[in-house]
Design an enzyme around this catalytic site. Sequence first.
Site, PDB file in Angstrom:
ATOM      1  N   HIS A   1       4.146 -13.965  -5.117  1.00 12.19           N
ATOM      2  CA  HIS A   1       3.581 -15.060  -5.903  1.00 12.19           C
ATOM      3  C   HIS A   1       3.845 -16.350  -5.120  1.00 12.19           C
ATOM      4  CE1 HIS A   1       3.375 -17.930  -9.288  1.00 12.19           C
ATOM      5  NE2 HIS A   1       2.747 -16.989  -9.976  1.00 12.19           N
TER       6      HIS A   1
ATOM      7  N   ASP B   1      12.627 -11.894  -7.036  1.00 10.32           N
ATOM      8  CA  ASP B   1      11.818 -12.483  -8.094  1.00 10.32           C
ATOM      9  C   ASP B   1      11.530 -11.360  -9.084  1.00 10.32           C
ATOM     10  OD1 ASP B   1       9.907 -13.478  -9.778  1.00 10.32           O
ATOM     11  OD2 ASP B   1       8.411 -13.896  -8.227  1.00 10.32           O
TER      12      ASP B   1
ATOM     13  N   GLN C   1       8.335 -10.097 -13.194  1.00 12.41           N
ATOM     14  CA  GLN C   1       7.484  -9.024 -13.714  1.00 12.41           C
ATOM     15  C   GLN C   1       8.264  -7.737 -13.977  1.00 12.41           C
ATOM     16  OE1 GLN C   1       4.299  -9.365 -14.527  1.00 12.41           O
ATOM     17  NE2 GLN C   1       3.777 -11.307 -13.565  1.00 12.41           N
TER      18      GLN C   1
ATOM     19  N   LYS D   1       7.258 -14.525 -20.078  1.00 11.56           N
ATOM     20  CA  LYS D   1       6.664 -13.203 -19.827  1.00 11.56           C
ATOM     21  C   LYS D   1       7.408 -12.095 -20.580  1.00 11.56           C
ATOM     22  CE  LYS D   1       5.257 -14.479 -15.114  1.00 11.56           C
ATOM     23  NZ  LYS D   1       3.859 -14.880 -15.296  1.00 11.56           N
TER      24      LYS D   1
ATOM     25  N   CYS E   1      -2.185 -16.568  -8.284  1.00  6.27           N
ATOM     26  CA  CYS E   1      -1.119 -17.248  -7.517  1.00  6.27           C
ATOM     27  C   CYS E   1      -0.552 -16.338  -6.430  1.00  6.27           C
ATOM     28  CB  CYS E   1      -0.002 -17.745  -8.435  1.00  6.27           C
ATOM     29  SG  CYS E   1      -0.545 -18.964  -9.616  1.00  6.27           S
TER      30      CYS E   1
END
Length: 420
Positions: free
Chosen positions: A134, A211, A214, A237, A378
């Site tokens: 991202h 990261d 997700q 999220k 993104c």
Amino acid sequence: MTHSMFDVERIRKDFPILSRELPGDRPLVYLDSGNSSQKPSLVINTMRDHLEQHYSNVGRALHVLGSESTEAYEGARDKVAAFVGAPDRDEVIFTKNATEAINLVAYAFGNPTGTDERFRLGPGDEILVSEMEHHSNIVPWQLLAQRTGATLRWFPVTDEGRLDLSGLDELLNERTKIVSIVHQSNVLGTVNPVAEVLARARQTGALMMLDASQSVPHRAVDVAALGVDFVAFTGHKMVGPSGIGVLWGRRELLEAMPPFLGGGEMIEAVWMDRSTYAPVPHKFEAGTPPIVEAIGLGAAVDYLTGIGMADVMQHEHDLTVYGLQALGEVPGLRIIGPETAEERGGTLSFTIPGIHPHDVGQILDDRFGVAVRVGHHCARPLHLRFGIPATTRASFYLYNTTDEIDALVRGLHHVQKVFG
């Protein structure tokens, strides 16, 4: 088939927006949770109750409201720490989103006020990311490279949408100071082999960041078991509010890092010519924090814990298997990313020959009430890698059903008729 222990119809009743009808009496089919998830009543009511009954600034006031607010805010930190298996609650830093969490870590490198050798960065040093990141895990590192003269390098991506580790030993070498990769791709759905990259990082002495924006919402993530140095994720999220994110870091690294923002609450003592800083986590939480949002995130953690992350993951796996097969029946449709459900999450990005994703998304919304995401999500470098300007992305969460995937497929057949 949906997992037998998992009552998705009961779960759907916890999310008020899912019973909403769109103009023209269309039911809402929300397949855009990879972008932002919907919120259960527990989160909405917890935030409302705090604003109505308990609100005050945190950490400052000695009155009843101040202590209630502080207790709820710090209680949310305890909940988040337990949820991700943090060995120490003070390793949980509240930020405004995952982007800020990544920037916070990037800021610590090559900083003239820092003294720790691990964060010294200059010409000849290297930063390693991947081609599937991202933008929030690319741009902060580009800025760091520009600031320090270090070199930014990246893992390529295979045609199947997996991390290409064939050059691991060459890319992750003695010059690498930090490697920062996504745990689960927001476009491909790919779950990356953290252990393999980390083992090499430990050989070379590089630090490693994940990261996990997700992954934390969709599977049980244990930061201690993962063994990395930093993990970033975001509230919006994972059925929580926007405006709140989390950086988890090893305590000794956080203590070695210079503060990111200066101001109130992050100080121990201030003179006109110098200051000393509060211990972590407060060293990184300057100013009035997103109090109600943090408390909302605590409620989101309570909600997900009550359902059980193993069941959430199984339900989404079942949806992914179903979705891959159902989309496979749409003529010409090409999935960008792994075509099987192994080591992948419920994010299905695709192209349809001759039809722009914006047209696909528009018709799905206008005619069928199906909310998907279109564009480069993104992750423009990843789309360039696959030679496409954009994709349509359907992303699943704990409240989605196979009926909603059927509605998506019906919509896609209609799109093809319109452009046929």
